[in-house]
Scaffold this active site. Structure first.
Site, PDB file in Angstrom:
ATOM      1  NE  ARG A  61      -2.488   0.763   3.563  1.00  0.00           N
ATOM      2  CZ  ARG A  61      -2.407  -0.254   4.409  1.00  0.00           C
ATOM      3  NH1 ARG A  61      -2.905  -1.442   4.069  1.00  0.00           N
ATOM      4  NH2 ARG A  61      -1.834  -0.127   5.588  1.00  0.00           N
ATOM      5  CE1 TYR A 115     -14.637  16.090 -14.266  1.00  0.00           C
ATOM      6  CE2 TYR A 115     -13.903  15.648 -12.022  1.00  0.00           C
ATOM      7  CZ  TYR A 115     -14.262  15.191 -13.284  1.00  0.00           C
ATOM      8  OH  TYR A 115     -14.215  13.855 -13.552  1.00  0.00           O
TER       9      TYR A 115
END
Length: 401
Positions: A61, A115
């Site tokens: 990770r 956006y």
């Protein structure tokens, strides 16, 4: 001794960035490290732990050389960067930046040309978490400064706006935010670090949808946040708490795309400007929303602050209705109909920003009220003469009803 890449010109940096010998070994490209588990030599090695920074194996990770090379390359393109974090999409990068910097009770100021998914994020996720969003007109500095309050912690900017292409005064907006004790985050996907040095212009964190120009081939979903030292460690910690991780295969695709990005941007920028100039002379077109176009709204700021452009721009039809615009878009043969941009192919979508505007008007003040329906074009790598011919025949179809 300084790294010679640091002083190199852009094309050289795009080729060389992130290719450290300890990551590439004897080959040109960093190998794709697919691994969830990183092994320790013994219990003493495990007990010592490893630094929480790129370049140190810990667990999948936290990344591998494939990820670290991409982060290193992106950071190297952004003067003043402390580091880069990777996310599984551009929207995930925006949400990661905002969730990394905001807490319950804070106020977020969001540019009204942002956006649309950023607006949805504010309404559907941040609001239930107790974070208030206030929208502002990015071209009205006085109203923007008046919107600050003691609880304002973050400002989200987008320049140019990915639909209506407003170029805002990013250095001024970022300076006002800093004066009020707030951080500024810029969605810099349109120009990217090769066209606009976000951190050097005062921004604290620069967001990219790597899906677009960096990937370049419409086969990748990825995002990044490149941050200054003031916010990087905080963003990194929260990204790790949230378990943000990306595929090493996607990181490798982004690294591959990065090497040719400069050439592709040069081509799409030149093509877009040629097509914008042609559209500006068409009687069917009321406005061409392209800051690279001399005389267009925002062109002076674009010339002052930007070192490059891209193939994305919009135009507004003169007095046509929805049916006419539909005929135009449906008649296009070389343009696909799709929401993305920055790939090798050209795209077109309808443009109707009024439904997602809160603090700014559409149509713009001074325009004819009938000139409100637009089209957004993403120009790809096709020959611009062919794209112009395609648009010409589509205009003919539009008015044939």
């Amino acid at each position: 001794m300084s790294d010679p890449v640091d002083d190199a010109r852009l094309g050289t940096r795009l080729v060389q960035a992130g290719r450290r010998a300890e990551w590439t070994g004897p080959v040109v490209n960093v190998p794709v490290w697919r691994s969830s588990t990183h092994l320790y030599a013994d219990c003493a090695d495990l007990a010592r732990g490893r630094p929480n920074a790129d370049g140190h194996f810990y667990y999948g990770r936290r990344g591998s050389p494939t990820h670290w090379a991409l982060c290193d390359a992106l950071s190297g393109l952004e003067p003043g960067a402390a580091g880069t974090l990777l996310y599984p999409s551009g929207l995930a990068a925006i949400s990661g930046a905002l969730l990394g910097l905001l807490n319950a009770g804070d106020v977020l100021l969001m540019s009204d040309n942002a956006y649309e998914p950023s607006r949805t994020l504010a309404d559907k996720l941040l609001r239930p978490l107790g974070i208030e969003t206030r929208w502002f007109d990015p071209l009205d500095l006085a109203a923007y400064e008046a919107a600050f309050c003691p609880r304002t912690k973050v400002v989200l900017l987008e320049s140019p706006g990915s639909l209506t292409m407003e170029v805002c005064d990013v250095p001024a907006l970022a300076a006002i935010a800093r004066a009020h004790g707030a951080w500024s985050v810029l969605d810099n996907t349109w120009a990217g670090p090769t066209g606009f040095a976000a951190l050097a212009h005062g921004v604290d964190a620069s967001v990219l949808a790597l899906t677009k120009h960096v990937g370049g081939h419409s086969d990748l979903m990825l995002g990044s946040v490149t941050a200054s030292a003031t916010v990087h460690d905080r963003l990194r910690e929260r990204a790790q708490i949230l378990g943000q991780v990306v595929s090493p295969d996607d990181a490798a695709l982004a690294l591959r795309g990065l090497r040719t990005m400069g050439l592709r941007l040069d081509r799409t920028t030149a093509s877009a400007l040629a097509i914008a100039e042609w559209l500006a002379g068409r009687s069917e077109v009321a406005q061409v929303l392209c800051p690279m176009l001399p005389g267009a709204t925002g062109h002076d700021l674009w010339r002052r602050d930007f070192t490059g452009g891209c193939g994305l721009f919009s135009f507004v039809l003169r007095g046509r209705d929805v049916a006419a615009r539909t005929r135009l878009i449906d008649a296009l043969r070389l343009f696909g109909i799709g929401f993305s941009w920055g790939g090798y192919e050209s795209l077109a979508i309808p443009l109707d920003p009024q439904r997602i505007r809160t603090a700014s008007a559409w149509p713009k003040p001074g325009w004819d009220a009938a000139d409100r329906l637009g089209v957004r074009l993403a120009i790809g790598l096709e020959d611009p003469a062919d794209l112009i011919a395609d648009l010409a025949q589509a205009f003919a179809v539009m008015d044939r009803a």
